[in-house]
Design a protein around this motif. Structure first.
Motif, mmCIF file in Angstrom:
data_model
loop_
_atom_site.group_PDB
_atom_site.id
_atom_site.type_symbol
_atom_site.label_atom_id
_atom_site.label_comp_id
_atom_site.label_asym_id
_atom_site.label_seq_id
_atom_site.Cartn_x
_atom_site.Cartn_y
_atom_site.Cartn_z
ATOM 1 N N GLU A 128 0.835 -1.207 0.000
ATOM 2 C CA GLU A 128 0.000 0.000 0.000
ATOM 3 C C GLU A 128 0.868 1.254 0.000
ATOM 4 O O GLU A 128 0.616 2.214 -0.742
ATOM 5 N N GLN A 129 1.894 1.253 0.826
ATOM 6 C CA GLN A 129 2.789 2.400 0.910
ATOM 7 C C GLN A 129 3.549 2.597 -0.400
ATOM 8 O O GLN A 129 3.709 3.731 -0.875
ATOM 9 N N LEU A 130 4.001 1.516 -0.991
ATOM 10 C CA LEU A 130 4.706 1.606 -2.266
ATOM 11 C C LEU A 130 3.805 2.149 -3.365
ATOM 12 O O LEU A 130 4.240 2.945 -4.205
ATOM 13 N N HIS A 131 2.544 1.732 -3.389
ATOM 14 C CA HIS A 131 1.605 2.236 -4.386
ATOM 15 C C HIS A 131 1.440 3.745 -4.259
ATOM 16 O O HIS A 131 1.430 4.465 -5.268
ATOM 17 N N ASP A 132 1.295 4.241 -3.050
ATOM 18 C CA ASP A 132 1.131 5.679 -2.857
ATOM 19 C C ASP A 132 2.368 6.432 -3.332
ATOM 20 O O ASP A 132 2.264 7.470 -4.009
ATOM 21 N N GLN A 133 3.542 5.933 -2.987
ATOM 22 C CA GLN A 133 4.776 6.597 -3.410
ATOM 23 C C GLN A 133 4.930 6.543 -4.935
ATOM 24 O O GLN A 133 5.338 7.523 -5.563
ATOM 25 N N PHE A 134 4.611 5.407 -5.518
ATOM 26 C CA PHE A 134 4.699 5.243 -6.966
ATOM 27 C C PHE A 134 3.741 6.192 -7.682
ATOM 28 O O PHE A 134 4.088 6.809 -8.697
#
Length: 222
Positions: A157-163
């Motif tokens: 989830e965190q990676l998706h937001d950063q991406f």
């Protein structure tokens, strides 16, 4: 129009967190921009205490940088960071998808079909971009939902937001979106067939295609 946040002590912080998170990921604030507390209070119609609590949570989550005695700043963007995020997505999301295919039951299969259908229908009307983004996020959550690891889901989830901070910089590209949407359909088909190896390969390709879009957006704004 200002987005009004109810000032309830029990809910204000959570609500402003959700709205600010959406705005940070969506690019409402420029990379490197320092946030003015008073301006945020006015725009979101929220008190200082819940606002600061939400800002602290967003800093811990990685969508803000907390500067000692100087408030909060939006993180800058860099090619190295984008590459790092994409590599972590390939590793963690691929692993989670394989585990989800092993663990998923009939209810998950139904959820996948429903999520893919809603996303496909939303994609027909590209001017409703907020709706598409919401359903796109939900689709990817559903893909990996039964992976069996709460921590893995949190990291993804965190990676998706950063991406998405990178991906959403540029103009909308209907042709690329149609290609990605076709891959969404194929990912569901492979998941239903329980072909974990082929599904992982396609998901890797899907992430790399999205990376190419995000990279192009980043280069245009670099």
């Amino acid at each position: 129009m200002n987005q009004y946040i109810q000032p309830s002590a029990s809910t204000a912080s959570s609500r402003i967190y959700d709205v600010l998170r959406k705005d940070l990921v969506g690019g409402r604030f420029a990379a490197g921009e320092k946030l003015a507390i008073n301006a945020l209070k006015e725009h979101y119609q929220v008190g200082l205490s819940p606002l600061r609590e939400a800002l602290n949570k967003l800093a811990a989550y990685g969508l803000l940088i907390q500067e000692n005695q100087r408030g909060f700043r939006v993180p800058t963007l860099s090619r190295d960071e984008l590459d790092d995020i994409a590599q972590m997505r390939l590793a963690l999301e691929g692993m989670a998808f394989e585990q989800a295919i092993v663990n998923g039951d009939a209810a998950w299969e139904a959820d996948l079909l429903a999520a893919e259908h809603r996303l496909k229908c939303a994609d027909i009307t590209l001017d409703k971009d907020d709706e598409w983004e919401k359903l796109h996020t939900q689709f990817h959550r559903t893909l990996v939902a039964p992976c069996g690891s709460v921590w893995l889901l949190r990291f993804i989830e965190q990676l998706h937001d950063q991406f998405d901070r990178y991906r959403r910089l540029g103009p909308k590209m209907p042709v690329i979106r149609q290609e990605l949407d076709q891959q969404h359909h194929e990912l569901v088909e492979l998941a239903l067939k329980r072909d974990a190896q082929a599904a992982r390969t396609l998901l890797d390709e899907h992430i790399r295609k999205s990376y190419d879009v995000a990279l192009q957006c980043f280069l245009e704004h670099g």
